[in-house]
Design an enzyme around this catalytic site. Structure first.
Site, short mmCIF file in Angstrom:
data_model
loop_
_atom_site.label_atom_id
_atom_site.label_comp_id
_atom_site.label_asym_id
_atom_site.label_seq_id
_atom_site.Cartn_x
_atom_site.Cartn_y
_atom_site.Cartn_z
CG HIS A 48 -1.84 -1.13 1.35
ND1 HIS A 48 -1.67 -2.14 2.27
CD2 HIS A 48 -2.97 -1.45 0.66
CE1 HIS A 48 -2.65 -3.02 2.15
NE2 HIS A 48 -3.45 -2.63 1.18
CD GLN A 72 -13.77 -5.53 -1.94
OE1 GLN A 72 -13.98 -4.36 -2.21
NE2 GLN A 72 -12.55 -6.06 -2.05
P1 AMP Z 1 -6.47 -3.91 -0.50
O1 AMP Z 1 -6.30 -3.12 0.76
O2 AMP Z 1 -6.03 -5.34 -0.38
O3 AMP Z 1 -7.83 -3.74 -1.12
O4 AMP Z 1 -5.45 -3.28 -1.54
C1 AMP Z 1 -5.47 -1.92 -1.85
C2 AMP Z 1 -4.56 -1.67 -3.03
O5 AMP Z 1 -3.23 -2.06 -2.70
C3 AMP Z 1 -4.95 -2.51 -4.27
O6 AMP Z 1 -4.83 -1.71 -5.44
C4 AMP Z 1 -3.96 -3.62 -4.24
O7 AMP Z 1 -3.70 -4.20 -5.50
C5 AMP Z 1 -2.72 -2.92 -3.69
N1 AMP Z 1 -1.80 -3.90 -3.14
C6 AMP Z 1 -2.09 -4.90 -2.25
N2 AMP Z 1 -0.99 -5.65 -2.02
C7 AMP Z 1 -0.01 -5.13 -2.79
C8 AMP Z 1 1.37 -5.48 -3.00
N3 AMP Z 1 1.94 -6.52 -2.39
N4 AMP Z 1 2.08 -4.73 -3.86
C9 AMP Z 1 1.52 -3.66 -4.50
N5 AMP Z 1 0.24 -3.29 -4.34
C10 AMP Z 1 -0.51 -4.01 -3.50
#
Ligand code: AMP
Length: 295
Positions: A48, A72
């Site tokens: 993030h 979701q």
């Molecule tokens: P989430 O909180 O899991 O919904 O993720 C929020 C954003 O962070 C989304 O666009 C994810 O794809 C991105 N994200 C989650 N894990 C990673 C990672 N390991 N590397 C890069 N971006 C990430």
């Protein structure tokens, strides 16, 4: 002079309601500030943080949303158990340099009888769409709502959720959402494990076992570099790497077209490898671009 990594930032301003968000960002827009937006579900990590840094590098103001979006999650999934760590998240966002954190209550995003959902169509149907049938309509709906509330110039997403980036791009194109999208690289632990808020569920042993997922993707990439073109050969090698590490509950380990996600028989052009598997009781996803589109 402080280098960027040594810069100290003020704590981000925590905004709880859409009305305050509009007011605060409206004032920034009047000053001709560009707004970067990073939507998240919290339990933040370096993945993030990399999105926040990308926004900070490109935009005047960075807004991060933290919202565990109920629509979701399917029945029986981990909505209730999903980690909620707001205080820690605020610390991380301070270090990353975000100015605003929008963390609304469920009731501020969805009225009790909410009934409008976005259905993006074919790109949302295979892979995650098959195993989580209502997932992407929830994602598309909340992302559109958040984009409407924040009205950013640029929004940042991680390649980690590969299919999600396709779904969001398609939605923004087809619904004329005036935002530029950026897809940022996957941040991994030194052992290859892609960072994920769900890694918190893993036992020490499962965490070790989970490294087989990125290993399987690396093997796929090496095979393609070594001129192996038969997708079935690559898919069975990925499965072998997973099963020999004790990961047997595999939803998919496939080679697909990077834009349509259609399965490929032979790799003659752009291709992406994608895996979803359960490690213990935790479902993890990861992917790797095998061959990029021709320039
Ligand atoms: P989430 O909180 O899991 O919904 O993720 C929020 C954003 O962070 C989304 O666009 C994810 O794809 C991105 N994200 C989650 N894990 C990673 C990672 N390991 N590397 C890069 N971006 C990430």
């Amino acid at each position: 002079m402080l280098s960027k990594s040594q810069t100290f930032f003020a704590s981000p301003e925590l905004i709880r309601t859409p009305a305050t968000l509009r007011e605060v960002l409206g004032a920034r827009r009047k000053q001709a500030n560009t707004i970067g937006f990073v939507p998240t579900m919290g339990a933040l990590h370096e993945g993030h943080k990399s999105l926040v840094r990308a926004s900070r590098d490109e935009c005047d103001v960075t807004v991060v949303s933290i919202f565990v979006n109920p629509t979701q999650f399917g029945p029986g999934e981990d909505f209730a158990a999903y980690p909620r760590t707001l205080q820690q998240d605020l610390e991380l966002l301070k270090a990353a340099g975000a100015q605003f954190v929008f963390a609304p209550a469920k009731e501020d995003i969805y009225r009790r009888d909410h009934s409008t959902f976005i259905d993006v169509g074919p790109v949302a149907e295979p892979l995650e769409g098959r195993f989580r049938p209502t997932h992407f309509r929830g994602v598309a709906t909340v992302v559109l709502k958040l984009l409407n509330l924040v009205s950013p110039d640029v929004a940042y997403f991680g390649q980690k959720d590969y299919q999600q980036t396709l779904v969001v791009r398609r939605m923004c194109e087809e619904l004329d959402v005036p935002v530029q999208l950026r897809v940022c690289p996957i941040i991994r632990e030194p052992n290859g494990l892609a960072l994920s808020s769900r890694n918190a569920y893993l036992s020490a042993m499962d965490r070790e076992r989970a490294t087989a997922i990125s290993r399987a993707l690396s093997v796929a990439r090496q095979l393609v570099r070594g001129d192996v073109r038969d997708a079935q050969v690559i898919e069975s090698r990925m499965r072998e790497v997973l099963t020999s590490a004790g990961i047997t509950d595999i939803d998919y380990a496939v080679v697909a077209h990077p834009e349509t996600l259609a399965p490929l028989d032979a790799i003659g052009g752009p291709a992406v490898a994608l895996i979803a598997a359960k490690v213990g009781t935790t479902r993890l996803i990861d992917n790797e671009i095998l061959t990029s589109p021709d320039p």
